[in-house]
Design a protein around this motif. Sequence first.
Motif, PDB file in Angstrom:
ATOM      1  N   LEU A   1     109.248  45.929  77.711  1.00 29.26           N
ATOM      2  CA  LEU A   1     108.345  45.139  78.693  1.00 29.26           C
ATOM      3  C   LEU A   1     108.189  43.712  78.079  1.00 29.26           C
ATOM      4  O   LEU A   1     107.332  43.688  77.148  1.00 29.26           O
ATOM      5  N   PHE A   2     108.700  42.803  78.379  1.00 25.88           N
ATOM      6  CA  PHE A   2     108.690  41.393  78.070  1.00 25.88           C
ATOM      7  C   PHE A   2     107.482  40.778  78.816  1.00 25.88           C
ATOM      8  O   PHE A   2     107.339  40.625  80.109  1.00 25.88           O
ATOM      9  N   ASN A   3     106.420  40.475  77.929  1.00 23.92           N
ATOM     10  CA  ASN A   3     105.204  40.031  78.566  1.00 23.92           C
ATOM     11  C   ASN A   3     104.997  38.521  78.227  1.00 23.92           C
ATOM     12  O   ASN A   3     104.855  38.038  77.037  1.00 23.92           O
ATOM     13  N   ASN A   4     104.950  37.823  79.206  1.00 27.57           N
ATOM     14  CA  ASN A   4     104.756  36.243  79.104  1.00 27.57           C
ATOM     15  C   ASN A   4     103.674  35.934  79.840  1.00 27.57           C
ATOM     16  O   ASN A   4     103.339  34.444  79.926  1.00 27.57           O
TER      17      ASN A   4
ATOM     18  N   ARG B   1     103.685  47.355  69.997  1.00 26.63           N
ATOM     19  CA  ARG B   1     104.026  45.911  70.564  1.00 26.63           C
ATOM     20  C   ARG B   1     104.661  45.240  69.246  1.00 26.63           C
ATOM     21  O   ARG B   1     104.336  45.478  68.174  1.00 26.63           O
ATOM     22  N   SER B   2     105.295  44.333  69.588  1.00 23.63           N
ATOM     23  CA  SER B   2     105.786  43.380  68.951  1.00 23.63           C
ATOM     24  C   SER B   2     105.928  41.895  69.637  1.00 23.63           C
ATOM     25  O   SER B   2     105.372  41.826  70.489  1.00 23.63           O
TER      26      SER B   2
ATOM     27  N   PRO C   1     111.475  38.493  64.254  1.00 23.65           N
ATOM     28  CA  PRO C   1     112.641  39.170  64.300  1.00 23.65           C
ATOM     29  C   PRO C   1     112.867  40.606  63.450  1.00 23.65           C
ATOM     30  O   PRO C   1     113.152  41.530  64.201  1.00 23.65           O
ATOM     31  N   LYS C   2     112.195  40.623  62.299  1.00 17.05           N
ATOM     32  CA  LYS C   2     112.204  41.694  61.385  1.00 17.05           C
ATOM     33  C   LYS C   2     111.213  42.811  62.087  1.00 17.05           C
ATOM     34  O   LYS C   2     111.593  44.095  62.185  1.00 17.05           O
ATOM     35  N   HIS C   3     110.158  42.381  62.595  1.00 20.48           N
ATOM     36  CA  HIS C   3     109.251  43.335  63.117  1.00 20.48           C
ATOM     37  C   HIS C   3     109.774  43.790  64.243  1.00 20.48           C
ATOM     38  O   HIS C   3     109.663  45.226  64.666  1.00 20.48           O
ATOM     39  N   LEU C   4     110.360  43.049  65.122  1.00 19.08           N
ATOM     40  CA  LEU C   4     110.787  43.603  66.471  1.00 19.08           C
ATOM     41  C   LEU C   4     112.122  44.503  66.192  1.00 19.08           C
ATOM     42  O   LEU C   4     112.336  45.616  66.896  1.00 19.08           O
ATOM     43  N   GLN C   5     112.850  44.145  65.224  1.00 20.92           N
ATOM     44  CA  GLN C   5     113.918  45.300  65.098  1.00 20.92           C
ATOM     45  C   GLN C   5     113.412  46.596  64.743  1.00 20.92           C
ATOM     46  O   GLN C   5     113.823  47.690  64.963  1.00 20.92           O
TER      47      GLN C   5
ATOM     48  N   PHE D   1     107.521  52.929  75.371  1.00 16.13           N
ATOM     49  CA  PHE D   1     106.859  51.666  75.880  1.00 16.13           C
ATOM     50  C   PHE D   1     106.699  50.815  74.526  1.00 16.13           C
ATOM     51  O   PHE D   1     105.671  50.748  74.033  1.00 16.13           O
ATOM     52  N   LEU D   2     107.585  49.707  74.741  1.00 15.45           N
ATOM     53  CA  LEU D   2     107.434  48.643  73.791  1.00 15.45           C
ATOM     54  C   LEU D   2     107.302  47.371  74.567  1.00 15.45           C
ATOM     55  O   LEU D   2     108.025  46.797  75.376  1.00 15.45           O
ATOM     56  N   GLU D   3     105.890  46.984  74.201  1.00 16.24           N
ATOM     57  CA  GLU D   3     105.555  45.581  74.881  1.00 16.24           C
ATOM     58  C   GLU D   3     105.911  44.407  73.856  1.00 16.24           C
ATOM     59  O   GLU D   3     105.540  44.753  72.645  1.00 16.24           O
ATOM     60  N   ILE D   4     106.713  43.461  74.437  1.00 16.36           N
ATOM     61  CA  ILE D   4     107.035  42.348  73.600  1.00 16.36           C
ATOM     62  C   ILE D   4     106.237  41.173  74.147  1.00 16.36           C
ATOM     63  O   ILE D   4     106.813  40.558  75.314  1.00 16.36           O
ATOM     64  N   TYR D   5     105.721  40.447  73.226  1.00 11.24           N
ATOM     65  CA  TYR D   5     105.050  39.257  73.505  1.00 11.24           C
ATOM     66  C   TYR D   5     106.314  38.254  73.575  1.00 11.24           C
ATOM     67  O   TYR D   5     107.108  37.915  72.503  1.00 11.24           O
ATOM     68  N   GLN D   6     106.561  37.441  74.748  1.00 12.42           N
ATOM     69  CA  GLN D   6     107.595  36.538  74.802  1.00 12.42           C
ATOM     70  C   GLN D   6     107.338  35.172  75.395  1.00 12.42           C
ATOM     71  O   GLN D   6     106.394  35.374  76.495  1.00 12.42           O
TER      72      GLN D   6
END
Length: 358
Positions: free
Chosen positions: A136-139, A187-188, A193-197, A211-216
């Motif tokens: 889930l890209f959260n902007n 959440r990432s 990049p390293k943490h997100l990977q 469920f991975l929330e990604i701050y974008q």
Amino acid sequence: MSEVEITPTNGETKLSNGTPLTSKDLVTDQEVRWCPGCGDYSILKQVQTVLPQLGIARENIAIISGIGCSSRFPYYMNTYGMHSIHGRATAVASGLKATRPELSVWIVTGDGDGLSIGGNHTIHLLRRNFDVNILLFNNQIYGLTKGQYSPTSEENKVTKSTPMGSIDHPFNPAALALGADATFFARSMDRDPKHLQQMLLRSHAHHGASFLEIYQNCNIFNDGAFEIYTEKSSKADEGLFLEQGQPLLFGANKDKGIRLDGHKPQVVNLADGYTAGDLWIHDEKDFFKAQILSRLFDNPSTTGHFPRPFGVFFETERATYEDVMRLQIEETIAKKGKGNLDKLLQGSETWVIEKLKG
């Protein structure tokens, strides 16, 4: 954060010509049409970097998206995929996983697509626990439709659709997922990049709905929304990076921590006589502590200022929907046989209409 070891499920992933799969093999011939500087570029790169490490053949990967900027993802991934309809990526992916459980299914959605029109579908996928991965890209904004406030926009947010400021209370994706009995939440962010990977690897390794929330960052309509967590000058003090079995430490010199006073979290300074042994030890299996983590920043006026948690909040094991469905079908066939579709449609009661005399 501990490194994740992934054992390939099918050995080394190779192309039909026998060469190993690389990130370049996942790049399509489609022009990537996101705004220059959009955080989606980084997320795309990290996914293309991670997937070859999973030992999954390219033809066994499916990426399902809804509608939004993030939902262009399937065009840019040289795998199977579907650009579905607004808010229904989770429903489409559920059907795909139910009928093809051997596939690695990834859902790409946004805070508008997945939490507004698709919110109902998201929570039901989580409670059913299909073995799929939700990104889930959260902007905190609607980007594709040009800057309206979204379900995660903060209160008083001034946008094109709320010129006087939003009066809506925003969703908390972490609390929402835990409330729906998600078996995995993390959440990432796009600019780590390293943490997100690592979070992508953890999401894949989980058997169940991850469920991975990604701050974008949306640099056009909501630029800098998460800058405090990504800039070198503030990241160490404002970000709390969770590590299993480790105390909750943060700060440039790891000189600050979080302890629990009963069930109430407190920020303490180690210079004041506290030690790492006094601090909250992170446990991904503790559902109740995960709920506290999900609420750390909800109400700063009453709980004080806390860093924003990143990493795996919670993970547990529960039977997946497709596994239970397969077992139920097998048990039913064993008891009643394979059955007859025509007979099933006919039902147990029939009527014969005889030709009238006369």
